[in-house]
Design an enzyme around this catalytic site. Structure first.
Site, PDB file in Angstrom:
ATOM      1  N   GLY A  27       0.848  -1.196   0.000  1.00 48.80           N
ATOM      2  CA  GLY A  27       0.000   0.000   0.000  1.00 48.80           C
ATOM      3  C   GLY A  27       0.877   1.236   0.000  1.00 48.80           C
ATOM      4  N   VAL A  28       0.327   2.328   0.515  1.00 49.40           N
ATOM      5  CA  VAL A  28       1.022   3.609   0.423  1.00 49.40           C
ATOM      6  C   VAL A  28       2.296   3.599   1.269  1.00 49.40           C
ATOM      7  CG1 VAL A  28       0.603   6.068   0.348  1.00 49.40           C
ATOM      8  CG2 VAL A  28      -1.324   4.534   0.373  1.00 49.40           C
ATOM      9  N   GLU A  37       2.289  -8.784  -0.999  1.00 53.83           N
ATOM     10  CA  GLU A  37       0.953  -8.168  -1.006  1.00 53.83           C
ATOM     11  C   GLU A  37      -0.107  -9.268  -1.108  1.00 53.83           C
ATOM     12  OE1 GLU A  37      -0.706  -5.150  -0.782  1.00 53.83           O
ATOM     13  OE2 GLU A  37      -2.508  -6.321  -1.268  1.00 53.83           O
ATOM     14  N   HIS A  77       4.882  27.529 -20.695  1.00 49.25           N
ATOM     15  CA  HIS A  77       5.827  26.671 -21.415  1.00 49.25           C
ATOM     16  C   HIS A  77       7.249  27.070 -21.072  1.00 49.25           C
ATOM     17  CE1 HIS A  77       7.560  24.201 -24.555  1.00 49.25           C
ATOM     18  NE2 HIS A  77       8.326  25.236 -24.856  1.00 49.25           N
ATOM     19  N   ASP A  90      -8.803  10.363  10.999  1.00 48.80           N
ATOM     20  CA  ASP A  90      -8.588   8.916  10.868  1.00 48.80           C
ATOM     21  C   ASP A  90      -9.506   8.092  11.762  1.00 48.80           C
ATOM     22  OD1 ASP A  90      -6.545   9.470   9.112  1.00 48.80           O
ATOM     23  OD2 ASP A  90      -4.997   8.360  10.206  1.00 48.80           O
TER      24      ASP A  90
HETATM   25  P1  FAD Z   1      -3.449  11.807  14.042  1.00 52.66           P
HETATM   26  O1  FAD Z   1      -2.532  12.552  13.160  1.00 52.66           O
HETATM   27  O2  FAD Z   1      -3.159  10.376  14.294  1.00 52.66           O
HETATM   28  O3  FAD Z   1      -3.480  12.596  15.421  1.00 52.66           O
HETATM   29  C1  FAD Z   1      -4.160  12.131  16.518  1.00 52.66           C
HETATM   30  C2  FAD Z   1      -3.530  12.744  17.751  1.00 52.66           C
HETATM   31  O4  FAD Z   1      -4.367  12.471  18.866  1.00 52.66           O
HETATM   32  C3  FAD Z   1      -2.168  12.167  18.108  1.00 52.66           C
HETATM   33  O5  FAD Z   1      -1.260  13.208  18.400  1.00 52.66           O
HETATM   34  C4  FAD Z   1      -2.416  11.333  19.358  1.00 52.66           C
HETATM   35  O6  FAD Z   1      -1.319  11.299  20.241  1.00 52.66           O
HETATM   36  C5  FAD Z   1      -3.559  12.104  19.969  1.00 52.66           C
HETATM   37  N1  FAD Z   1      -4.407  11.327  20.879  1.00 52.66           N
HETATM   38  C6  FAD Z   1      -5.017  10.141  20.640  1.00 52.66           C
HETATM   39  N2  FAD Z   1      -5.791   9.789  21.695  1.00 52.66           N
HETATM   40  C7  FAD Z   1      -5.651  10.782  22.618  1.00 52.66           C
HETATM   41  C8  FAD Z   1      -6.193  11.022  23.885  1.00 52.66           C
HETATM   42  N3  FAD Z   1      -7.058  10.179  24.443  1.00 52.66           N
HETATM   43  N4  FAD Z   1      -5.824  12.137  24.533  1.00 52.66           N
HETATM   44  C9  FAD Z   1      -4.961  13.025  23.998  1.00 52.66           C
HETATM   45  N5  FAD Z   1      -4.412  12.865  22.787  1.00 52.66           N
HETATM   46  C10 FAD Z   1      -4.769  11.761  22.095  1.00 52.66           C
HETATM   47  N6  FAD Z   1      -1.539  11.461   4.864  1.00 52.66           N
HETATM   48  C11 FAD Z   1      -1.464  12.358   3.859  1.00 52.66           C
HETATM   49  O7  FAD Z   1      -2.452  13.020   3.554  1.00 52.66           O
HETATM   50  N7  FAD Z   1      -0.287  12.542   3.165  1.00 52.66           N
HETATM   51  C12 FAD Z   1       0.823  11.835   3.449  1.00 52.66           C
HETATM   52  O8  FAD Z   1       1.859  12.028   2.805  1.00 52.66           O
HETATM   53  C13 FAD Z   1       0.766  10.877   4.491  1.00 52.66           C
HETATM   54  N8  FAD Z   1       1.848  10.150   4.803  1.00 52.66           N
HETATM   55  C14 FAD Z   1       1.768   9.249   5.827  1.00 52.66           C
HETATM   56  C15 FAD Z   1       2.892   8.478   6.091  1.00 52.66           C
HETATM   57  C16 FAD Z   1       2.850   7.539   7.099  1.00 52.66           C
HETATM   58  C17 FAD Z   1       4.071   6.709   7.394  1.00 52.66           C
HETATM   59  C18 FAD Z   1       1.658   7.382   7.863  1.00 52.66           C
HETATM   60  C19 FAD Z   1       1.598   6.401   8.987  1.00 52.66           C
HETATM   61  C20 FAD Z   1       0.540   8.141   7.593  1.00 52.66           C
HETATM   62  C21 FAD Z   1       0.583   9.075   6.555  1.00 52.66           C
HETATM   63  N9  FAD Z   1      -0.525   9.841   6.218  1.00 52.66           N
HETATM   64  C22 FAD Z   1      -0.455  10.729   5.190  1.00 52.66           C
HETATM   65  C23 FAD Z   1      -1.802   9.721   6.961  1.00 52.66           C
HETATM   66  C24 FAD Z   1      -1.920  10.865   7.979  1.00 52.66           C
HETATM   67  O9  FAD Z   1      -0.821  10.813   8.861  1.00 52.66           O
HETATM   68  C25 FAD Z   1      -3.222  10.722   8.751  1.00 52.66           C
HETATM   69  O10 FAD Z   1      -4.308  10.625   7.858  1.00 52.66           O
HETATM   70  C26 FAD Z   1      -3.431  11.934   9.658  1.00 52.66           C
HETATM   71  O11 FAD Z   1      -2.367  12.056  10.569  1.00 52.66           O
HETATM   72  C27 FAD Z   1      -4.754  11.814  10.414  1.00 52.66           C
HETATM   73  O12 FAD Z   1      -4.908  12.939  11.230  1.00 52.66           O
HETATM   74  P2  FAD Z   1      -5.750  12.868  12.577  1.00 52.66           P
HETATM   75  O13 FAD Z   1      -5.711  14.254  13.131  1.00 52.66           O
HETATM   76  O14 FAD Z   1      -7.051  12.243  12.319  1.00 52.66           O
HETATM   77  O15 FAD Z   1      -4.962  11.858  13.523  1.00 52.66           O
HETATM   78  P1  NAI Z   2      -2.843   0.690   2.823  1.00 55.59           P
HETATM   79  O1  NAI Z   2      -4.272   0.457   3.055  1.00 55.59           O
HETATM   80  O2  NAI Z   2      -2.422   1.797   1.916  1.00 55.59           O
HETATM   81  O3  NAI Z   2      -2.162  -0.625   2.259  1.00 55.59           O
HETATM   82  C1  NAI Z   2      -2.178  -1.827   2.947  1.00 55.59           C
HETATM   83  C2  NAI Z   2      -1.866  -2.938   1.968  1.00 55.59           C
HETATM   84  O4  NAI Z   2      -1.622  -4.120   2.714  1.00 55.59           O
HETATM   85  C3  NAI Z   2      -3.022  -3.230   1.020  1.00 55.59           C
HETATM   86  O5  NAI Z   2      -2.534  -3.292  -0.297  1.00 55.59           O
HETATM   87  C4  NAI Z   2      -3.559  -4.555   1.521  1.00 55.59           C
HETATM   88  O6  NAI Z   2      -4.125  -5.338   0.504  1.00 55.59           O
HETATM   89  C5  NAI Z   2      -2.298  -5.190   2.080  1.00 55.59           C
HETATM   90  N1  NAI Z   2      -2.528  -6.199   3.102  1.00 55.59           N
HETATM   91  C6  NAI Z   2      -3.461  -6.196   4.090  1.00 55.59           C
HETATM   92  N2  NAI Z   2      -3.329  -7.309   4.856  1.00 55.59           N
HETATM   93  C7  NAI Z   2      -2.293  -8.011   4.346  1.00 55.59           C
HETATM   94  C8  NAI Z   2      -1.658  -9.234   4.709  1.00 55.59           C
HETATM   95  N3  NAI Z   2      -2.066  -9.945   5.756  1.00 55.59           N
HETATM   96  N4  NAI Z   2      -0.621  -9.657   3.962  1.00 55.59           N
HETATM   97  C9  NAI Z   2      -0.181  -8.945   2.895  1.00 55.59           C
HETATM   98  N5  NAI Z   2      -0.751  -7.779   2.506  1.00 55.59           N
HETATM   99  C10 NAI Z   2      -1.781  -7.310   3.226  1.00 55.59           C
HETATM  100  O7  NAI Z   2      -2.207   0.862   4.277  1.00 55.59           O
HETATM  101  P2  NAI Z   2      -0.808   1.394   4.776  1.00 55.59           P
HETATM  102  O8  NAI Z   2       0.204   1.382   3.691  1.00 55.59           O
HETATM  103  O9  NAI Z   2      -0.548   0.666   6.030  1.00 55.59           O
HETATM  104  O10 NAI Z   2      -1.118   2.911   5.101  1.00 55.59           O
HETATM  105  C11 NAI Z   2      -2.168   3.246   5.987  1.00 55.59           C
HETATM  106  C12 NAI Z   2      -2.832   4.507   5.549  1.00 55.59           C
HETATM  107  O11 NAI Z   2      -1.984   5.614   5.816  1.00 55.59           O
HETATM  108  C13 NAI Z   2      -3.084   4.575   4.059  1.00 55.59           C
HETATM  109  O12 NAI Z   2      -4.292   3.955   3.715  1.00 55.59           O
HETATM  110  C14 NAI Z   2      -3.173   6.037   3.812  1.00 55.59           C
HETATM  111  O13 NAI Z   2      -4.472   6.458   4.055  1.00 55.59           O
HETATM  112  C15 NAI Z   2      -2.230   6.623   4.845  1.00 55.59           C
HETATM  113  N6  NAI Z   2      -0.980   7.010   4.193  1.00 55.59           N
HETATM  114  C16 NAI Z   2      -1.035   7.991   3.255  1.00 55.59           C
HETATM  115  C17 NAI Z   2       0.097   8.375   2.578  1.00 55.59           C
HETATM  116  C18 NAI Z   2      -0.016   9.390   1.518  1.00 55.59           C
HETATM  117  O14 NAI Z   2      -1.040  10.044   1.427  1.00 55.59           O
HETATM  118  N7  NAI Z   2       1.007   9.575   0.693  1.00 55.59           N
HETATM  119  C19 NAI Z   2       1.403   7.787   2.878  1.00 55.59           C
HETATM  120  C20 NAI Z   2       1.329   6.722   3.859  1.00 55.59           C
HETATM  121  C21 NAI Z   2       0.178   6.390   4.502  1.00 55.59           C
END
Ligand code: FAD
Ligand code: NAI
Length: 477
Positions: free
Chosen positions: A195-196, A216, A456, A324
């Site tokens: 995935g991503v 995958e 361009h 999320d």
């Molecule tokens: P979060 O960012 O998870 O924030 C929730 C916050 O709530 C946290 O600080 C946590 O500590 C706090 N919290 C939880 N429970 C409590 C509680 N009870 N009391 C006090 N604090 C609490 N999305 C993109 O759009 N572009 C990207 O490039 C991208 N890259 C990503 C790369 C990775 C490796 C990962 C894992 C995710 C990525 N995402 C990306 C997804 C993105 O990070 C999430 O969609 C986003 O952070 C969601 O925002 P949120 O505010 O819902 O939650």
């Molecule tokens: P994902 O949903 O993008 O990908 C998970 C992948 O794992 C899928 O292709 C799924 O089919 C596969 N999978 C599930 N169970 C499996 C198993 N048992 N064995 C093998 N493959 C399996 O989830 P990912 O990469 O963990 O990221 C979580 C979320 O974080 C994303 O859905 C995205 O919303 C967010 N994210 C966004 C980014 C961005 O916007 N550039 C970057 C990174 C994360």
């Protein structure tokens, strides 16, 4: 004497992109706002920004950039006539730079909260009772606080999903935090889930020298993307050296000095993968632990998300949830849009999130970005459509950049020409997609884009040419 509770119009639990943006907008609208977040640095300091800032969007893009710079120096500079003597890397410095970028964002958010007069509490927030108009929220941190809120916004985000029987130890089996903190390039890196996260983090460590194998479960590679884009991406990633196996069934994972993954391949044959580190990126689960949701009767859906309607209202009066922790794509910009919309609604104003125009970006090289429907979706919905594509190979700026992989593809309604989806794989796709988002939000046709003057030489000309291609009128191909 019992401590007096502090009263707010809005208490936001969580300061990720959903929460801190909701808090700022609510404060801008004149409300008394508190925002609670428990994330902390190694030395116990507050680190607002959530997953996105601390272990998601920001640090992953920092490492993607560092590793791409290294890759360019190793493989692309020579073609530009730039000679680099003996090239070496300093992973510790890369991680240090990434941490600095994260800290700048943490500090920036703290500053923004303060500037907007949002009261920040560092600690865990939990419901402690109350009812509509006077919800009680307890903060447990270094000091504990009792708050009373007219409205509560739950923005507690998500956590990584572990493979059954293979818990994360962030030494050998890594979640996103572990994948962003590897201190030495592993010779062999396994990734479960194409995935991503799997593709972005797999790309980082592949560029730095790891032999990366991705397993995958689904038969289709990047099933959420347009098929033409997914096919091109698969071809390019395999050429770059990622070993991608789809339709596998992962079985037992064993850890000793290294990690062994037993799996069945697409033909059902038993296989073993042995690696130095294993990133598990198989999706994320909503984070509601410690919120005390059950005590106040906050309803979760069957998958554990806080149940909300289309306005982000929960089953409890004046309790909202965004980001999320609720249904919909797990993207930072979706969380932010919901946060703003909820603040607006609380203030009695109009709140708007258009799920049809939420862009997706995968920050691999080439980048992948899309908005709207894929060709397989329009087909399955029985919509009559036309498509137009334009390759970056025929774009002058892409040739000058030395990055001609990929294409832009438009999908438009056959009768009305209204744009239904735009799909890009290629250089700066993350930036190019913005034009398509604006166009779709304004209900544009492909002809509208085709008639607009694009600078361009620029990559954006590929957008215009793909739009022209919908009507078979490409000029530069
Ligand atoms: P979060 O960012 O998870 O924030 C929730 C916050 O709530 C946290 O600080 C946590 O500590 C706090 N919290 C939880 N429970 C409590 C509680 N009870 N009391 C006090 N604090 C609490 N999305 C993109 O759009 N572009 C990207 O490039 C991208 N890259 C990503 C790369 C990775 C490796 C990962 C894992 C995710 C990525 N995402 C990306 C997804 C993105 O990070 C999430 O969609 C986003 O952070 C969601 O925002 P949120 O505010 O819902 O939650
Ligand atoms: P994902 O949903 O993008 O990908 C998970 C992948 O794992 C899928 O292709 C799924 O089919 C596969 N999978 C599930 N169970 C499996 C198993 N048992 N064995 C093998 N493959 C399996 O989830 P990912 O990469 O963990 O990221 C979580 C979320 O974080 C994303 O859905 C995205 O919303 C967010 N994210 C966004 C980014 C961005 O916007 N550039 C970057 C990174 C994360």
């Amino acid at each position: 004497m019992a401590e007096l509770a502090k009263t707010f119009d809005v208490v936001v639990i969580g300061a990720g992109p959903g929460g801190y943006i909701a808090a700022i907008r609510a404060a801008q609208l004149g409300m008394q706002v508190a925002c609670i977040d428990e994330w902390q640095t190694a030395d116990g300091k507050p680190a607002p920004g959530g997953t996105c800032t601390n272990v998601g969007c920001i640090p992953s893009k920092a490492l993607l950039q560092s590793s791409e710079n290294y890759d360019h120096a190793a493989h692309a500079f020579a073609d530009h006539g730039i000679k680099v003597g003996s090239l070496s890397m300093d992973v510790a410095q890369m991680l240090k730079r990434k941490d600095k970028v994260v800290k700048q964002n943490n500090d920036g958010i703290l500053y923004l909260l303060k500037k907007n007069k949002v009261t920040f509490f560092h600690g865990k927030g939990a419901f402690a009772g109350g009812a509509a108009g006077a919800w009680q929220v307890k903060v447990s941190g270094k000091a504990s606080e009792s708050l009373v809120a007219k409205h509560v916004i739950v923005a507690t985000g998500s956590s990584p999903r572990a493979l059954p029987g293979a818990p994360f130890d962030n030494k050998l089996i890594l979640d996103n935090s572990g994948a962003l903190a590897i201190t030495e390039v592993p010779k062999r890196l396994g990734v479960i889930g194409a995935g991503v996260i799997g593709l972005e983090m797999g790309s980082v460590w592949r560029r730095l020298g790891s032999a990366v194998t991705v397993l995958e479960a689904l038969p289709a590679f990047l099933g959420a993307a347009d098929e033409a884009v997914a096919k091109e991406a698969n071809k390019v990633f395999v050429k770059q050296g990622l070993a991608i196996h789809t339709a596998v069934k992962v079985g037992t994972v064993k850890c000793a000095k290294e990690v062994t993954v037993e799996y069945n391949d697409s033909a059902g044959k038993a296989q073993t993968l042995t690696v130095d580190k294993l990133i598990v990126s198989i999706g994320r689960v909503p984070h509601t632990e410690g919120l005390n949701a059950a005590a106040v009767g906050l309803k979760l859906d069957e998958r554990g998300f806080v149940a909300v309607d289309e306005h982000c209202k929960t089953n409890l009066p004046n309790v909202w949830a965004v980001g999320d922790v609720v249904r919909g794509p797990m993207l930072a910009h979706k969380a932010e849009e919901e946060g703003v919309a909820v603040a607006q609604r609380i203030a009695g104003k109009y709140g708007h999130v258009d799920f049809n125009t939420v862009p997706w970006v995968i920050y691999t090289s080439p980048e992948i970005a899309w908005v709207g429907k894929t060709e397989q979706q329009v087909k399955s919905e029985g919509i009559e459509y036309r498509t137009g594509s334009f390759p970056f190979m025929a774009n002058g700026r892409a040739r000058a950049l030395g990055d001609t992989t990929g294409f832009v593809k438009f999908i438009a309604d056959k009768k009305t020409d209204r744009i239904l989806g735009v799909h890009i794989i290629g250089p700066m796709a993350s930036e190019l997609i913005a034009e398509a988002v604006v166009a779709m939000e304004f209900g544009a046709s492909s002809e509208d884009i085709a008639m607009i003057c694009h600078a361009h030489p620029s990559l954006s000309e590929a957008m215009k040419e793909a739009a022209l291609a919908v009507d078979g009128r490409t000029l530069n191909l």
